[in-house]
Design an enzyme around this catalytic site. Structure first.
Site, PDB file in Angstrom:
ATOM      1  CG  ASN A   1      -2.132  -1.033   1.242  1.00  0.00           C
ATOM      2  OD1 ASN A   1      -2.375  -1.522   0.124  1.00  0.00           O
ATOM      3  ND2 ASN A   1      -2.519  -1.604   2.281  1.00  0.00           N
TER       4      ASN A   1
ATOM      5  CB  ALA B   1      11.853  -0.093   9.349  1.00  0.00           C
TER       6      ALA B   1
ATOM      7  CE1 TYR C   1       9.960  -7.505  12.922  1.00  0.00           C
ATOM      8  CE2 TYR C   1      11.757  -8.402  13.350  1.00  0.00           C
ATOM      9  CZ  TYR C   1      10.968  -7.339  13.067  1.00  0.00           C
ATOM     10  OH  TYR C   1      11.767  -6.302  13.440  1.00  0.00           O
TER      11      TYR C   1
END
Length: 328
Positions: A100, A115, A146
């Site tokens: 997005n 990041a 993650y």
């Protein structure tokens, strides 16, 4: 006045980035769904005319009115307690959220910095870790939600750069610490300090021989700021190469806090990295950057911050789902 959108703005790193860009004279649009962030980290900025906040989940469509010069995508859970508790949201913010925001950057002609993390290297077989190392990651382990979200994020960002010609930057962040960290989020530094302040024994997972390298937040923010304004599109490690074992670090925290707790040892979590140290040769070369704040100096500042917390914050227990994370 240049305009920058910072996602994850109410979190530890995001809030410090808001401070830096306000200081540099930018108009800052801060965005956070507050699933792990806290408004107290940025409430001091609310009175400013060049700061605005949006409570929004970037995994949904993102709209920003007017011109936009930069996007810094820092929206993501970043501690084991968080991504064990909300694994689907962790994957979505790294994939859908990144997509997005890349689309928004393309439509606005904005430069976007993502990041990423040293966790893309997994439990590394190369030490220290350089940017050209591809990593050793278990995609279906408890950390995979993650690690793989960040690896996908890098791939999607580079695809937009190569296919659409979008201006992108990728920072791989190593262990960072400083004021505004959540005290009980499961990461080693706040965990140790929190235990010391509560008079508890310090818990070391494994035998304490695994290593980490801790970078003070001001140094990290400086590296990110320089990378954003550089001409380099490939990943860059930003972290402090001063490596220490977890066992030694526990003793360092006991000395810092002046407590007399013992160190107790528990089983090492699944896929927990044994070594973590950045090779920052690239950052030195292209950004003329290296950390300036010593661990002793940074820890003193961080400890004073944690000491200032209320008793309710000190004793607040995050939902800890580590049992599924421990090797069986």
């Amino acid at each position: 006045m240049k305009r920058v959108l910072i996602t994850g703005a109410a979190g530890f790193l995001g809030s410090h980035l808001c401070d830096r860009f306000i200081k540099e004279g930018y108009h800052v649009m801060a965005m956070d769904n507050l699933i792990t962030g806290d408004l107290k980290n940025i409430e001091h900025l609310f009175p400013l005319s060049n700061f605005e906040f949006y409570n929004h989940d970037v995994s949904n469509f993102v709209h920003v009115s007017g011109d936009l010069d930069f996007i810094l995508h820092f929206a993501s859970p970043a501690s084991p307690i968080d991504y064990l508790k909300i694994p689907i949201q962790t994957l979505k913010v790294g994939s859908l959220g990144t997509h997005n925001l890349l689309g928004l950057a393309k439509s606005k002609g904005a430069r976007m910095l993502i990041a990423s993390t040293s966790e893309v290297y997994g439990d590394p077989e190369v030490h220290p870790q350089k940017e050209d190392y591809w990593g050793n990651v278990n995609p279906v382990g408890p950390r995979g939600v993650y690690d793989e979200a960040k690896r996908f994020q890098e791939a999607m960002t580079m695809a937009y750069h190569t296919y659409h010609g979008l201006e992108t930057r990728i920072v791989r962040i190593f262990n960072t610490y400083g004021p505004r960290m959540r005290l009980n989020d499961g990461r080693v530094l706040p965990a140790f300090i929190g235990q010391a302040l509560r008079g508890e024994d310090l818990t070391v997972f494994g035998d304490g021989s695994q290593t980490r390298s801790f970078c003070y937040v001001d140094d990290l923010v400086e590296g990110i700021y320089r990378l954003l304004h550089s001409d380099y599109a490939h990943p860059v490690n930003i972290g402090n190469p001063n490596e220490i074992t977890i066992g030694e670090f526990a003793e360092e925290i006991i000395k810092l806090t002046g407590t007399d707790q013992k160190v107790i040892y528990k089983e090492l979590p699944t896929d927990d990295p044994k070594k973590r140290q950045p090779d920052i040769s690239l950052a030195k070369d292209i950004l003329d950057w290296e950390p300036k704040v010593s661990r002793a100096e940074g820890l003193k500042i961080t400890y004073e911050y944690f000491k200032s917390l209320s008793e309710s914050e000190l004793y607040k227990k995050e939902h800890n789902n580590f049992e599924q994370y421990i090797k069986k």
